[in-house]
Motif scaffolding. Sequence first.
Motif, PDB file in Angstrom:
ATOM      1  N   ILE A 174     -57.207 164.499  99.295  1.00 48.58           N
ATOM      2  CA  ILE A 174     -56.389 163.281  99.375  1.00 48.58           C
ATOM      3  C   ILE A 174     -57.317 162.106  99.062  1.00 48.58           C
ATOM      4  CG2 ILE A 174     -54.779 162.009 100.875  1.00 48.58           C
ATOM      5  CD1 ILE A 174     -54.799 164.477 102.777  1.00 48.58           C
ATOM      6  N   SER A 191     -58.033 157.807  99.151  1.00 50.80           N
ATOM      7  CA  SER A 191     -57.629 156.463  99.553  1.00 50.80           C
ATOM      8  C   SER A 191     -58.365 155.485  98.657  1.00 50.80           C
ATOM      9  CB  SER A 191     -57.948 156.204 101.022  1.00 50.80           C
ATOM     10  OG  SER A 191     -59.304 155.895 101.181  1.00 50.80           O
ATOM     11  N   VAL A 207     -54.152 155.033 101.743  1.00 53.42           N
ATOM     12  CA  VAL A 207     -54.125 156.444 101.364  1.00 53.42           C
ATOM     13  C   VAL A 207     -52.927 156.641 100.440  1.00 53.42           C
ATOM     14  CG1 VAL A 207     -54.073 158.832 102.184  1.00 53.42           C
ATOM     15  CG2 VAL A 207     -55.024 157.036 103.648  1.00 53.42           C
ATOM     16  N   LEU A 263     -49.961 160.176 101.347  1.00 51.40           N
ATOM     17  CA  LEU A 263     -50.465 160.954 102.480  1.00 51.40           C
ATOM     18  C   LEU A 263     -49.440 161.991 102.956  1.00 51.40           C
ATOM     19  CD1 LEU A 263     -52.575 161.483 104.690  1.00 51.40           C
ATOM     20  CD2 LEU A 263     -51.663 159.519 105.948  1.00 51.40           C
ATOM     21  N   ALA A 291     -51.628 163.517 109.801  1.00 52.71           N
ATOM     22  CA  ALA A 291     -51.666 162.299 108.973  1.00 52.71           C
ATOM     23  C   ALA A 291     -52.503 161.226 109.677  1.00 52.71           C
ATOM     24  CB  ALA A 291     -50.247 161.800 108.706  1.00 52.71           C
ATOM     25  N   SER A 347     -56.184 161.990 109.576  1.00 51.52           N
ATOM     26  CA  SER A 347     -56.778 161.752 108.253  1.00 51.52           C
ATOM     27  C   SER A 347     -57.207 160.290 108.134  1.00 51.52           C
ATOM     28  CB  SER A 347     -55.778 162.093 107.139  1.00 51.52           C
ATOM     29  OG  SER A 347     -55.417 163.456 107.223  1.00 51.52           O
TER      30      SER A 347
END
Length: 313
Positions: free
Chosen positions: A42, A44, A54, A57, A85, A88
């Motif tokens: 992922i 950001s 992000v 997400l 989430a 993260s």
Amino acid sequence: MTIKIDENTRVWLNGELLDADTARISHLTHTFHYGLGAFEGIRSYDVGPGEGAVFRLDAHIKRLLDSCHLVTIGPAVRWSHQELAAASVQTLQANGLASGYIRPVIYIADGAMGVGARENPIHGMIAAWEWGAYLGEEGLTQGVDTMISSYNRPGHSSVMSKGKLCGQYINSILAKREALAGGFAEAILLNEQGYVTEASGENLFIVKNGTVITPPLGMNILAGITRETVMLIARDLGIEVAERAFARDELYLADEVFMTGTAAEVTPVRSVDRRDIGQGSRGPVTEKLQTAYFDIVQGRNPAYEHWLTRYKI
Ligand code: PMP
């Protein structure tokens, strides 16, 4: 690129943010030996002073939990979608990253060592680090050189490509190492029938007579989140999009080729198997999509704000 791990590095491990020295895992971790686990990648982006965002997400966390479901560890995952989430984002913040790459892994911990090991606990780890352009800054503007791999993507009856599954990446690693050894930046894999599937860590698109074409999800490819994003952007820009199978001849004869992935973003392909694609440089449709993509992920297009999870550093 070597990822820096130092006294400031923080790792989320089973619900706790720990320093990297404390966040050690057992040498008998089942996934380390046999490879059944699920992961995500992922990104950001820096979107303003002291602020990161992000990108998509929720789509990534959903795919992470879907991957766990595919390989029967889903019911043993102890964290909800919302908790993963939030964790993260917390991992980015704990590492002071306004822009970064997030790597959650859900894996089978130690306990039994037989391959089945159905009673072993399921653990979770989230790491985050700074990561520049996956295929190089120059690749984003100039395009990269690729080859068709001698390895095929394994078929539907052997693996489940819709899962982002740890052990499944052996195939990608072998293809990528072969490509790097041959002086190429990336490998493109065919399936057993000779159709183009995807690259070792990216989905693949061709552009022909103004239409953007990519292999359909029914083929053995990952359902890339960047793939879906780029298809939506293309349609919003009035560019025709088609999902259909094509073989290497159409690839060589394409006007443009590009690859999409969270790490690789939108990377043009300038050659395949030493044949120039189009003019041998980034094509106009690729550039248009690439610009639109970076505007969206970097928070400059309010129409796609719903894809961003903003956070403070
Ligand atoms: N295919 C493979 C094999 C990948 O590893 C990736 C990277 N996750 C992709 C495609 C692109 O997926 P995404 O756009 O969701 O990052």
